[in-house]
Every structure is written in C-alpha cells, then in structure tokens.
Design a protein around this motif. Structure first.
Motif, mmCIF file in Angstrom:
data_model
loop_
_atom_site.group_PDB
_atom_site.id
_atom_site.type_symbol
_atom_site.label_atom_id
_atom_site.label_comp_id
_atom_site.label_asym_id
_atom_site.label_seq_id
_atom_site.Cartn_x
_atom_site.Cartn_y
_atom_site.Cartn_z
ATOM 1 N N THR A 293 -16.260 -7.685 -2.137
ATOM 2 C CA THR A 293 -16.339 -8.770 -1.173
ATOM 3 C C THR A 293 -14.925 -9.053 -0.599
ATOM 4 O OG1 THR A 293 -18.000 -9.803 -2.657
ATOM 5 C CG2 THR A 293 -17.292 -11.137 -0.946
ATOM 6 N N PHE A 294 -13.897 -9.376 -1.512
ATOM 7 C CA PHE A 294 -12.589 -9.712 -1.269
ATOM 8 C C PHE A 294 -11.578 -8.410 -1.155
ATOM 9 C CE2 PHE A 294 -14.446 -13.547 -3.333
ATOM 10 C CZ PHE A 294 -14.700 -14.305 -2.161
ATOM 11 N N ARG A 295 -12.018 -7.167 -1.211
ATOM 12 C CA ARG A 295 -11.168 -6.169 -0.961
ATOM 13 C C ARG A 295 -9.906 -6.238 -1.979
ATOM 14 N NH1 ARG A 295 -12.685 -4.623 4.311
ATOM 15 N NH2 ARG A 295 -14.729 -4.402 4.176
ATOM 16 N N LEU A 296 -10.226 -6.310 -3.275
ATOM 17 C CA LEU A 296 -9.079 -6.620 -4.253
ATOM 18 C C LEU A 296 -8.819 -5.581 -4.909
ATOM 19 C CD1 LEU A 296 -10.039 -10.066 -5.430
ATOM 20 C CD2 LEU A 296 -8.493 -9.620 -3.895
ATOM 21 N N PRO A 297 -7.859 -5.168 -5.623
ATOM 22 C CA PRO A 297 -7.224 -4.107 -6.398
ATOM 23 C C PRO A 297 -8.368 -3.742 -7.648
ATOM 24 C CG PRO A 297 -5.410 -5.424 -6.072
ATOM 25 C CD PRO A 297 -6.557 -5.913 -5.534
ATOM 26 N N PHE A 520 -6.759 -6.550 6.454
ATOM 27 C CA PHE A 520 -8.433 -6.556 6.094
ATOM 28 C C PHE A 520 -8.758 -5.466 5.024
ATOM 29 C CE2 PHE A 520 -8.283 -7.987 10.826
ATOM 30 C CZ PHE A 520 -8.473 -9.311 10.393
ATOM 31 N N SER A 521 -8.090 -4.516 4.758
ATOM 32 C CA SER A 521 -8.532 -3.467 3.865
ATOM 33 C C SER A 521 -8.067 -4.004 2.690
ATOM 34 C CB SER A 521 -7.807 -2.090 4.241
ATOM 35 O OG SER A 521 -6.459 -2.155 4.125
ATOM 36 N N GLY A 522 -7.315 -4.825 2.286
ATOM 37 C CA GLY A 522 -6.661 -5.177 0.862
ATOM 38 C C GLY A 522 -5.418 -4.242 0.588
ATOM 39 N N ALA A 523 -4.871 -3.389 1.373
ATOM 40 C CA ALA A 523 -4.017 -2.559 1.084
ATOM 41 C C ALA A 523 -2.697 -3.411 0.740
ATOM 42 C CB ALA A 523 -3.624 -1.441 2.065
ATOM 43 N N TRP A 524 -2.408 -4.479 1.793
ATOM 44 C CA TRP A 524 -1.450 -5.249 1.716
ATOM 45 C C TRP A 524 -1.056 -5.660 0.365
ATOM 46 C CZ3 TRP A 524 3.117 -6.065 4.102
ATOM 47 C CH2 TRP A 524 3.946 -7.155 3.607
ATOM 48 N N ASN A 525 -1.999 -6.190 -0.502
ATOM 49 C CA ASN A 525 -1.787 -6.873 -1.847
ATOM 50 C C ASN A 525 -1.548 -5.634 -2.714
ATOM 51 O OD1 ASN A 525 -2.674 -9.641 -1.539
ATOM 52 N ND2 ASN A 525 -4.923 -8.954 -1.296
ATOM 53 N N GLU A 526 -2.030 -4.306 -2.711
ATOM 54 C CA GLU A 526 -1.536 -3.334 -3.669
ATOM 55 C C GLU A 526 -0.040 -3.018 -3.382
ATOM 56 O OE1 GLU A 526 -4.583 -1.103 -5.497
ATOM 57 O OE2 GLU A 526 -5.532 -1.048 -3.624
ATOM 58 N N MET A 527 0.213 -3.140 -1.890
ATOM 59 C CA MET A 527 1.458 -2.551 -1.765
ATOM 60 C C MET A 527 2.476 -3.751 -2.223
ATOM 61 S SD MET A 527 2.912 -1.298 1.868
ATOM 62 C CE MET A 527 3.550 -2.586 2.857
ATOM 63 N N VAL A 528 2.516 -4.898 -2.075
ATOM 64 C CA VAL A 528 3.219 -5.977 -2.381
ATOM 65 C C VAL A 528 3.279 -5.866 -3.903
ATOM 66 C CG1 VAL A 528 3.698 -8.432 -2.335
ATOM 67 C CG2 VAL A 528 2.942 -7.327 -0.441
ATOM 68 N N PHE A 612 0.273 4.960 3.195
ATOM 69 C CA PHE A 612 -0.131 5.536 1.793
ATOM 70 C C PHE A 612 -1.050 4.442 1.164
ATOM 71 C CE2 PHE A 612 0.762 4.945 -2.690
ATOM 72 C CZ PHE A 612 0.218 6.462 -3.300
ATOM 73 N N TRP A 613 -0.872 3.207 1.231
ATOM 74 C CA TRP A 613 -1.626 2.243 0.715
ATOM 75 C C TRP A 613 -2.939 2.220 1.369
ATOM 76 C CZ3 TRP A 613 -1.271 1.269 -4.054
ATOM 77 C CH2 TRP A 613 0.069 1.435 -4.739
ATOM 78 N N LEU A 614 -2.915 2.380 2.682
ATOM 79 C CA LEU A 614 -4.203 2.131 3.422
ATOM 80 C C LEU A 614 -5.117 3.567 2.878
ATOM 81 C CD1 LEU A 614 -2.938 1.385 7.106
ATOM 82 C CD2 LEU A 614 -4.646 0.243 5.752
ATOM 83 N N LEU A 615 -4.515 4.603 3.038
ATOM 84 C CA LEU A 615 -5.233 5.729 2.263
ATOM 85 C C LEU A 615 -5.757 5.429 1.020
ATOM 86 C CD1 LEU A 615 -5.827 8.669 2.867
ATOM 87 C CD2 LEU A 615 -3.985 9.686 1.727
ATOM 88 N N VAL A 616 -4.826 4.762 0.051
ATOM 89 C CA VAL A 616 -5.454 4.546 -1.306
ATOM 90 C C VAL A 616 -6.661 3.667 -1.045
ATOM 91 C CG1 VAL A 616 -4.979 3.126 -3.325
ATOM 92 C CG2 VAL A 616 -3.176 4.607 -2.495
ATOM 93 N N ALA A 617 -6.513 2.783 -0.411
ATOM 94 C CA ALA A 617 -7.826 1.564 0.125
ATOM 95 C C ALA A 617 -9.039 2.521 0.413
ATOM 96 C CB ALA A 617 -7.363 0.549 0.853
ATOM 97 N N LEU A 618 -8.688 3.308 1.235
ATOM 98 C CA LEU A 618 -9.850 4.101 1.899
ATOM 99 C C LEU A 618 -10.370 4.842 0.785
ATOM 100 C CD1 LEU A 618 -10.550 4.179 5.130
ATOM 101 C CD2 LEU A 618 -9.329 6.345 5.141
ATOM 102 N N CYS A 619 -9.763 5.795 0.376
ATOM 103 C CA CYS A 619 -10.359 6.889 -0.624
ATOM 104 C C CYS A 619 -10.861 6.094 -2.191
ATOM 105 C CB CYS A 619 -9.248 7.907 -1.238
ATOM 106 S SG CYS A 619 -8.567 8.680 0.422
ATOM 107 N N GLU A 620 -10.283 5.298 -2.324
ATOM 108 C CA GLU A 620 -10.816 4.698 -3.833
ATOM 109 C C GLU A 620 -11.710 3.340 -3.819
ATOM 110 O OE1 GLU A 620 -7.081 4.157 -5.971
ATOM 111 O OE2 GLU A 620 -6.344 6.217 -5.497
#
Length: 1236
Positions: A293-297, A520-528, A612-620
C-alpha cells in the motif's frame, strides 16, 4: 506429553486400565490397538466428530488417591512407547516420595505442583502463551503426526472442523493445515477417510458456492478435485490455505528466496503455541499488504495500527482512517480510498507531542518534520502507549540525531533537532528535488550521469518560449505542480490525494519526472537509507565476468538506439553500470531481456543511482517475478489479463483465445511497460501513471487498446494479422504535449502502410481506460495473481517434467508414464529435503536458471532412501551400503549430487536389459569408484606393502575402473572445471560427448580383485534373503563362489611373473598388528539387534554356535586390523558382517554360507591355512574377470531366473509415494550428517 492436571470425574468410561499402582493409572482408549468391537467403532466416531482434548491421545496417565473419587490427568501419549516413558519416570521418581505423605490432599497438591514444574521447565524458553490453550493444540499436533505419519519437523499451523464431500455424501471430520500439507481425517461408524495433499501439488484453490455444494473450498491437484464445506469461519480458513499454498509456490519458483523468507523455520524448541505459528502467518500477510500500500522497503515490519482522524489543512477537514506504525515509518490511509494517503519516515520526524484534549479534538497528537510540516492526528484510542512506541522507534532511528527527550506536558517526545542543533544530516534530504540530490555521487567529477539524467545532458536547453504552445502548456503543468507542492507538501511527506492522481494523469512535466518517480515508487526511501550502496556495487562488479554481463553487453546497443543519449559511449556506459550493478545485487534475476529498455528510460530522467533504485523498486516490488528466467510474473499477469478480457470484453474474449494473441501481447506490452511498442513520448506518460498506481494502469490501458480495436480484431483471421493491426494502432498513439524533440519509433517506421490509421492521443486513451475499467482494485488484482500463480507455476513444472523426460535417452527402457512418475518421486525427495530440515545442504537449493535437468538434484542420503524403496535388489540391512555404491557410480562429476538422468540410468540398470546387463551393473558396484575410495586406497597400500613391483597389474585396474582409461579421467577433470562456472558451451560440450558415447563392451570391464569379489558375494547373499527360492539361491551362489575362487587361484599361477616372489604364509603375518582377537570376538559375538531382519531369518543367534564355528568367526573378525580395507567399511557393513554369520548352513559340500563374509573361507585351501589369515590382507595376485563370473552364473538356472525376472516399478513408485512423507524422525536428523 505432560499435561496440566485437570479433574476427570468418570475415569473408566471409554477407557481400559492397563497398569496401576496406589497413586497412578495408565489407561488406553477403547477401540485403539487390540480389538475394539462396536464400542471401538463408536468411540472412534466420537473422537473424530467431537474434539474433546481428553479424547485426542490414545493413552493417558491419571493420578488418583485411594479414598478419593476424583482423578487428575497428568500425561497423555500418542504411542505406547511415549506413555511408558512417562510412567517409568513417575514410578522411579515419585512413588517413594508420595508414600511418605500422610494426607491425601498433600499428595495431590505435591503431584500437581511437580507436574506443573515439569511443564514449566519444558516451556521456560517459550514466549508467553496467548489465550489459546497450548495443551489442546499440542495434542491435535500429536494426533496429526500419528494419523498421517508426519515427521517431527512438520508443524501444524491450524486445524478446523469441516465436511469433505465424497461423492454426494459429506464426511464430517477435521482438516489439518500444516506448513507443507493439507490433511483431512474422518472416521464415521467404521468408514475411514484419510487425505494428504502437498501444497506444492495444488493447481487450483478457490472459494465457491454451488447448488450441490454450499459455500465451500475447492482444492484441485493434477489428479483429483476435493471439496470441503461447513466451516465455522470459511473466510479465515481460506485465507490461511491461500497463504500456505503461496509459500509452496514461492518454494517451487525460487527456493533460495523461499528459504531466506521462510517465516516458519523448523523450530529449535519442540512445542509452540498455536498462536505463534498462526500469528506469524497473519503478521506476514499484514506486512505484505502494508508494504504494498505504501511502497515501503521489503524489510519493513508493521508494528501495529489504530483508527484515528487526520487534520488535512488543504480542505480543513478531519479525515477518518487508520494510522500504521512500523520500525521506520508512520503511515496513514483514509477510509475512503482516494481521500488521503500519508507517509512520514521517522528519519524526518523532529517533534512528537501530545496536545491538549478538547471535545472538538479528543486526544490529539502532533508530529513535526524537518521540512517544517506538522501533522495533526486525533481520536487516538491509546495515545500514551502510541507515543511510547513512536519514542522507542525514534531512538533506534539512525539519523544522526543526538537523542530524544521525553517531556511531560505538551512536548511528549521532543527531538533535539528542534532546538538550534547543528543540522548535520546532509545525506538525507526530505525530497529528491533538494539541491543535495547529488550528495553521494560515486565519481561525480568523472561521470556526468552520476549527478543528473541523460535527458538534461543531451537536450539543447532551448527556452520554453521558443516551443510555442507546447512550451506554454509544459510551463502551466510545472506551475500547477508547484501550487500542489505548496498546498499538499513536497517530498516524502506529501499528502497524496485524488488531486495528486489527477495531476499525474495529465502528465508529469519533464523537469519533475525523475523526482516524482522516485517518490511514488518508494525508491527514494531505499536510496536515502542506503547511502553509498550503489557506488560499492559498481566498484565490486567492474571487470567481473558472468553470464549476465555477457547478455548485458549483447543488449546494450539495442536499448533505445533511436535516442541520441544512447548513440554514444556516455549513455551506454551508464546503462552498463546500472544493469551490471543490479545483476550483482540480485543474482537470482541477474539480467533479463526488457530490463535494458526500461533502465534506459529511467536513466533519461534520473542519475545512475536513482535509476538503479528505481530498477530495484520495479523488479522486486512493483513487478514481482517479472524479470526472472521464466518471466513468471508476466505470465501471471497475462492470465489476469485473459480473465479481465472475459469479464469486460466477453464478445472479444473467445476470438482472442482462438487467435492466441494474448500471450504475444502481454509479454511485449507488460514487460517493457509499453515502451517497446509505443512512441517514447507517449509510453513515458503510461510509466508516470504506473509509478503512481501500479500494474492496474497497465492492465487498464491494455483493455482500452483491445476495446478500441474490437471490430477489426473480430475480423482478423490469424495471429499475425491481429498483431500487425494492434502494432499499427499503438505506433500512432501520440503525445501532442511533449516538449522533447520527437524520437523516431523504429517499430512505426517498419509497419507503416499506405494509409496510416488515425492518430490517438495518449491522454485520451488514458482517460477512456479510467472511465471504462477503473473498477479494478489493487486487492482484487492480488487475489487474481494468487490464483494465476498456481496455474502458471504448475504448468511450468509440467513443462519442465516433459522436457526432462524427453532428454532421457530411448534406450533407458522405462515408458514415458514411468519416467514421469519417477520424476515426481525424485522431485518430491528434493523438495522434502528443503522443508524437513536439510535445506543447508547443496541439494536444498535449486537454481531456476540451470537447464531443467539440473534443477532438481539429490544427495547421497536422499538417494539412499529412494534406492531402498525402488530397487528390485532389496538386500535388507545391506541395502544402504549398496545404495552408497550406486550413488558413487552415478555421480560422474563428483559433486556429491546426482540429477534425474543419472538417477534413471541407475534404476534402469537394475530393471531393464538382459542378464548380462544387470550383472554388469552389479559388477561395477563392486569396483571403484562405486566401492568407496578409502577401500580402494587401502587395498593399494596393502599391495605396495608386500611387493615394490606389483604396480603393473594391480594398480592399473584401480585407475582404469571407469573402463575407458586415462582419456575418461581427463574428460572428467574437464567436466569438473566446467561445472565451476557453468555456461552454455559447457552444456553443448556435454551434449556432444553424450551423443558420441560408445557402447561399453564386456571386454572394457577391468578385472576384480579378491577384496572386491568378497564384497560382491556378500551383496548376493543379502539379496536373496527375502526371495521365496532363498535356499536354492544360497546353494547356487555357494557353488558359484567356490568355483570362482578356484578359477582365481588357477589364474594366479598363469599371471605369476619373473621377479615376483610368490608370497608364503609367513610374509602375510608381517602385517601391522591387529587389535587382540578377543576384542573383536566380543563384538562379533553379540546377539543381533532386535530390528535386524537377517538375524531373525537365520533363526539361531551367535551365542548358540558351536565352539569351532565361533573360532572361525574370531579369526575372520580379527582380520579387521588397521591395514585391512574392511576396517574402513561403514557401520552398515560391519553390522552386516555380524548378521551374516547367523545364516544356517546350506551347502555341506564346497562352502559354508554363514562364513562367507570372512576372508578365512574365501581364500580356499590352496592359499594358506586359516590361521595364516589373521593379518586380514587381500591376496593381491588373485583376480577374476567379468566373463568368468558371467559364465559361472549361467551354469545355475535358479540364478539366471532370479536376474531375468521382471519387476514392475509402477507398484514400487505407488508405495514410495505413500511412504514419501512418512520418514522417521531419526532419519530426518541423520540426513545432514550423511550427506557430507
């Protein structure tokens, strides 16, 4: 199992007392064990229908005192062995103590205290137990294990009362859901129903209601349909079944991922409370839903949630919803789907304070962030506890904050950041747009793509004014987004509402696209939260070579070649780094086609690290399992798309099925998010919506495209025509608002005909897709994904099975059906190792990227179990030894694992072919490499010890045992090298070699030395022990063995050479000293173990032997000295030697059967006297060839008939399937050790 003492008023109803003393009674349930009659039938029915905890276990112990009418249950057991253990403990430890007490009340109090103490001792490491009574649950688990023969490792998750429909009759009973199986048991008036289904075999699982079956759950496997109904809570049951089936599918799909993510590991502690296992699964489901729901890691764990209201300043309202708290985030979701979503990372929080309550705003809580935003929550039920939890999590948050001060009044948790402390958090900006975005660039000076997207580097920065109407439109878009940021906040903590979605649908302006995709993808949280991670990966993967990097190199220049950014080395190098880094991060996926196209677009709008982190969000997370080797995710969504086409476009659905278009569509449209089939400027608008809404948008647009082309599609005659027509339609989907210079779309250039179809505006297409198909919801899609995943994975497994069976050579001799059955048994053995405790062995892990034939492999201990149940050559307790040899013979590449082809080759050698072929297999089993290397080595050592020059004749066969000499050894080395880095060339070479493999002839087989011949005789003796013609076979083999010994002796005279002295008896005694004869004799003379079938067959035990016979045994046994090869045999073989001597004498003529295992007899009279054999060495000159053995056996018709007899493997496979889950707990614990 000890039970917390409970009163039992009628102690003898339905129970039979078996043992008693003044304080305790041991009882057995009527109808269990011996007899039972009508009472037994009734009791059995009652036990199944009523789930009284006292009626679960068939044995129990009650405590009683002489004058009291009240009995107390203190223990129960599922087997006599278990209850006897408890009974003996009570007799040994309590009886004497209890006789000291005067008062009966004191006795009862003492017993109850003691039993409670024992239970507390057993449970002291457990978590505090919930409301559920664990005793009752443990009994249900015991009953399940006993009823279905499950090992200790199989954990019960929950059990439910329900009916199973057998034909039109419902059978009331109990459904047990374990981690790996669905089991059902019913016993009604003598009619018993027992079902066991593995979760991995389920092909369909759904909840449905029909006229025939009221609301029921349907479970399909490949060969049966099961219906269960009359549940008290069908929703809960179905949800749990779905979760367990999903776990099993995950295991089939990607065993490594399954093992890492396994929330139900084999518990170290034997007993768990029901709520622990069930709670684990419930928590897992909630976590998955929360993260989606919240696109979290993926490592975020939900701590709890509570209902509350959120004050939204943009419309001045208190919105009701749910607040969720996890270890790193506070999130809010409104009850109305689109009203408001909010994500507050704890790293951003500065102040949490409890504001004053009022009638308008009861128990409010305000949370402030570094970006100067304050969020006001109210109507919180347990505010103090909530604040405490948030405070705890804040203290653990690694955000360089000096700590938290908990105030008492208004400021409940005041972060020191709110005071003018130095702001030293540069690596964690609140928004991707902040100027610190390029903070951890790995080499910013050298590579421009480390800090900005390729689009900025390659677009001539022409001012917006020059672009006319398009520029003005773009400016307006930017302006409206800036107004939105002002009202709703910018960065992670933005209020996300229906207005946000409306803006996304209008298209995100080029300048903000990268930032908003990250948010929106949640990639920002993982990158930071992972600073520097990408740079490390790039460094680690630079210059490394793998199959993935080879594929990446091949596809680099095919990634958007029409875009100027990828027509030079800068863009290509950035793409290479991102794809290679991801392949190193996630070797399970590595690299899959279509990833290059998606990544090249991500690089246009963001720096390398962001891409890279957008790709992680997309694939995983956003497209799970899309980019693995078998594109399972895309196939699952293809199934969903077919289902949606049936629901929304029924008139088109059948035509699409006939044309077979759906499969072609889904893979090209879904895998690349339309980027490969639409002009770039249009497809990127769909990607905008996808990052905000997820897969729902892709499905909606695909449906809208079919809907728009319905008439033409109905008129198409074949797949090619339909695809061309759809391709031309998509080529003409345009984005008239794009400010980028148009990029020629290659597909469009190739397919444009004489009259291009009318242009379609992308925003119009999106609008139609939302108007017509917006009823799709994320939860429904997840539900459909589960259903389709079962179908897809099982059909992939069937494809794998067919491919493997096709790869087996025709000359194997098994029919296709038999091979398929063998494959299922083989695969089940591999999977069982995973979930019953041996997953740390190499066999436990399966690599789906390997060829189908190599995916399932088993180790020696698993092979031993399969061999024992499938071999036509049952050898009693000698079978494991023979299995070990067969395994070594089949394991050509020496990696201690064999694949299905090798397994079938071994089985075929025993089942098919004529007498010669079968004997050839048996002969090879007694030569190296099948005979363990240690034995071969020690035989060589013995040979060198006596003669320096005996290398020529005896050493050669040891090296040439494979039958093809030195070349084969080199080939094997080559194979080993190949396996260390498996690539397609290695498999091609192997395939070529298999094609040209020469038929092995009898002449190729090396000669057999005396020690090996002894082993062969021992195997033959064991093999005949269970045959109806037992006595005749013993007689025949005694004759043959005696004849062959003499042939060997005669052959020795011919092979004698000059320079080699014949060894006389004296030299043989120079062997290093053996342990004293009496030690071994003592061991040898022990009575055979109770479980030893040979011992029973022999009738007389060792101790009853005549003294002369004992003497022979002593001499043979003392031969097991340090230099003797037989000392290195496994325990099984030594056990074997003991049991062998218990056979009765069959042949008074040439040889005594019972002494055949001992070297003494086998040397024969001509070699030396028996006493001279105490050293136990092997006569190294003695040898015999395969032709001689074959010729000798052919003289005995009973032996010929034994080996020519046909055995049906089908029956053995059926038995094996029944036994599959029933391995004893002991073997379960032994497996890891044995596999080494």
């Amino acid at each position: 199992m000890w039970l917390s003492p409970e009163e039992v008023l009628v102690a003898n109803a339905l129970w039979v007392t078996e043992r008693a003393n003044p304080f305790f009674v041991l009882q057995r349930r009527r109808g269990h064990g011996k007899g039972g009659g009508l009472t037994g039938l009734l009791v059995g029915t009652l036990d199944v229908v009523l789930d009284s905890s006292a009626r679960v276990a068939p044995y129990r112990i009650l405590h009683q005192t002489q004058d009291s009418q009240v009995y107390w249950t203190v223990a129960c057991g599922s087997s006599r062995k278990e209850i006897t253990k408890h009974w003996e403990w009570l007799e040994n430890n309590l009886l004497q103590t209890l006789s000291i007490f005067d008062s009966e009340e004191d006795i009862t109090t003492f017993v109850k205290g003691k039993i409670h103490g024992i239970i507390a001792e057993e449970n002291k490491n457990l978590q505090p137990q919930g409301d559920e009574d664990p005793g009752k649950f443990k009994e249900a688990e015991l009953k399940m294990r006993k009823q279905f023969g499950m090992p200790e490792g199989e954990k019960l998750v929950n059990y439910y009362s329900c009916s199973y429909w057998k034909g039109r009759v419902p059978r009331q009973g109990w459904l047990y859901l374990t981690v790996n199986h669905l089991c059902f048991y019913s016993f009604l008036l003598g009619k018993e129903v027992s079902l066991v289904v593995q979760w991995v075999d389920i092909t369909r699982l759904e909840k449905n209601a029909t006229l025939l079956f009221p609301e029921s759950i349907r479970v399909d496997t490949r060969d049966q349909e099961l219906f269960f109904s009359m549940f008290l809570n069908i929703g809960e049951t179905f949800k749990l079944m779905e979760q367990l089936a999903n776990l099993a599918m995950r295991q089939l799909l990607d065993s490594e991922g399954f093992l890492e993510d396994k929330v139900l590991p084999r518990p170290v502690r034997p007993h768990r409370n029901i709520s622990a296992l069930k709670r684990d699964l419930d928590a897992r489901a909630k976590n998955e839903c929360y993260r989606a729901t919240f696109r979290l890691p993926r490592d975020e764990r939900l701590d709890g949630h509570t209902s509350c209201t959120l004050w939204t300043p943009f419309n001045k309202l208190h919105i009701p919803g749910q607040m969720f708290i996890s270890n790193n985030y506070i999130c809010f979701a409104s009850k109305e789907e689109d009203a408001c979503h909010l994500i507050i990372p704890l790293r951003e929080v500065t102040i949490v304070e409890k504001a004053d309550s009022s009638s308008v705003l009861p128990s409010p809580l305000s949370i402030s962030t570094k970006s100067k935003m304050t969020f006001l929550f109210a109507n919180l039920k347990d505010r103090d506890f909530l604040v405490q939890r948030i405070s705890d999590f804040l203290q653990k948050t690694p955000s360089k904050q000096p700590g938290s001060i908990v105030g008492s009044r208004k400021a409940s948790v005041v972060d020191t950041e709110s005071s003018p402390a130095p702001q030293e958090v540069p690596e964690q900006p609140a928004s991707p747009a902040s100027p610190l975005s390029s903070r951890q660039s790995f080499c910013a000076q050298e590579v421009p793509t480390a800090s900005q997207g390729l689009l900025k580097l390659f677009q001539k920065n022409s001012p917006m004014e020059d672009l006319g109407a398009k520029g003005a439109k773009e400016k307006m878009k930017e302006e409206s987004w800036h107004i939105h940021f002002f009202e709703y906040g910018r960065g992670v903590c933005m209020y996300r509402t229906a207005k946000t979605r409306a803006l996304v649908l209008k298209g995100i302006p080029e300048s903000l696209r990268g930032e908003l995709w990250l948010l929106f993808s949640g990639a920002w949280n993982e990158m930071v939260t992972h600073p520097g991670y990408y740079a490390e990966l790039v460094e680690e993967s630079t210059g490394k070579y793998s199959l993935a990097t080879e594929e990446i190199e091949r596809d680099l220049h095919r990634s958007m070649p029409e875009h100027p950014a990828f027509q030079n080395e800068l863009g290509i190098a950035a793409l290479r780094r991102v794809l290679t880094a991801y392949a190193f991060r996630n070797p399970t996926i590595g690299y899959c086609q279509a990833m290059n196209i998606v990544t090249s677009v991500l690089l246009l709008y963001g720096s390398e690290e962001e891409a890279f982190w957008l790709l992680v969000a997309l694939c995983e997370r956003m497209l799970p399992d899309y980019y693995n080797t078998r594109v399972v995710g895309a196939l699952v969504d293809q199934g969903i798309f077919e289902e949606l086409t049936r629901d929304f476009l029924p008139q088109l659905s059948e035509k699409m099925q006939d044309l077979g278009v759906i499969s072609s569509i889904s893979l090209s449209w879904f895998l690349t998010l339309f980027l490969s089939v639409m002009p770039f400027e249009s497809a990127v608008v769909i990607v905008d919506c996808f990052f905000y809404e997820g897969i729902k948008v892709i499905l909606q647009v695909a449906l809208a495209v079919l809907d728009a082309n319905m008439e033409q599609l109905l008129g198409c005659s074949d797949e090619g025509e339909a695809m061309t027509m759809l391709g031309r339609y998509l080529d003409n989907v345009v984005n008239k608002q794009s400010v980028s210079p148009p990029i020629p779309h290659l597909h469009a250039l190739l397919t444009s005909g004489d009259d291009p179809p009318a242009e379609v505006d992308i925003f119009e297409l999106l609008k139609v897709s939302y108007e017509k198909f917006s009823s799709l919801r994320a939860e429904d899609i997840e539900q459909m994904r589960f259903k389709q995943r079962l179908k897809v994975i099982q059909s992939l497994e069937d494809t794998a099975k067919r491919s493997v069976v096709r790869a087996i050579p025709v000359d194997i001799g098994f029919s296709i059906e038999e091979l398929e059955d063998l494959y299922m048994v083989f695969k089940a053995k591999h999977l069982a190792s995973q979930y019953w405790g041996c997953s740390h062995t190499v066999a436990g892990r399966r690599d789906p990227s390997l060829p189908y034939l190599e995916q399932y492999r088993i180790d020696a201990s698993q092979f031993r179990e399969l061999f024992a149940s499938l071999t036509p050559w049952a050898c009693g307790s000698h079978t494991p030894v023979l299995a070990g040899r067969m395994f070594r013979l089949l394991d050509k590449n020496k990696d201690s694992l064999i694949n299905f082809k090798e397994f079938v080759t071994g089985m075929s050698g025993m089942y098919h072919g004529d007498l010669t072929e079968k004997l050839k297999v048996l002969y090879k089993l007694h030569l190296p490499p099948a005979l363990s290397p240690e034995e071969a080595e020690s035989a060589l050592e013995a040979a060198h010890y006596f003669t320096e020059d005996s290398s020529s004749e005896e050493a050669l066969p040891q090296e040439e045992q494979e039958g093809s000499g030195g070349e084969d050894v080199q080939e094997k080395r080559g194979e080993e090298k190949g396996t260390s880095s498996p690539d397609y060339r290695h498999y091609l070479r192997m395939w070529a070699k298999e094609k040209e493999a020469q038929k092995e002839t009898i002449k190729d087989l090396p000669k057999m030395n005396q020690e090996q011949f002894i082993e062969l005789c021992k195997t033959l003796y064991n093999m005949f022990s269970e045959d109806p013609m037992e006595q005749d076979l013993y007689h025949a083999i005694a004759t043959v063995a005696s004849l062959l010994l003499r042939i060997g002796e005669v052959g020795k005279k011919f092979s004698a050479r000059t320079g080699r002295k014949p060894r006389d008896c004296a030299t043989e005694e120079d062997e290093p000293p053996a342990p004293g004869p009496h030690q071994d004799a003592a061991r040898e003379l022990q009575p055979p173990a109770a479980g030893d079938p040979q011992a029973k067959a022999g009738g007389d035990t060792h101790l009853g032997k005549a003294p002369q016979e004992s003497q022979v045994v002593v001499e043979g046994a003392s031969g097991e000295g340090q230099g003797s090869p037989s000392q290195l045999l496994s325990d099984d073989e030594t056990k074997d030697d003991m049991s062998m001597s218990s056979y009765s004498v069959v042949s008074t003529g040439s040889l005594q059967c019972e002494d055949l295992t001992d070297d003494t007899v086998l040397v024969g009279g001509e070699a030396c006297s028996p006493t001279a054999r105490i050293g136990g060495t092997v006569d190294t000159d003695w040898c015999i060839s395969f032709e001689q053995i074959l010729a000798s056996i052919l003289t005995e018709s009973v032996l010929v008939n034994f080996f020519e007899k046909r055995v049906d493997i089908g029956l053995k496979i059926k038995d094996q399937k029944k036994v599959e889950r029933q391995f004893s707990t002991a073997s379960d614990h032994e497996q890891p050790g044995a596999s080494g």
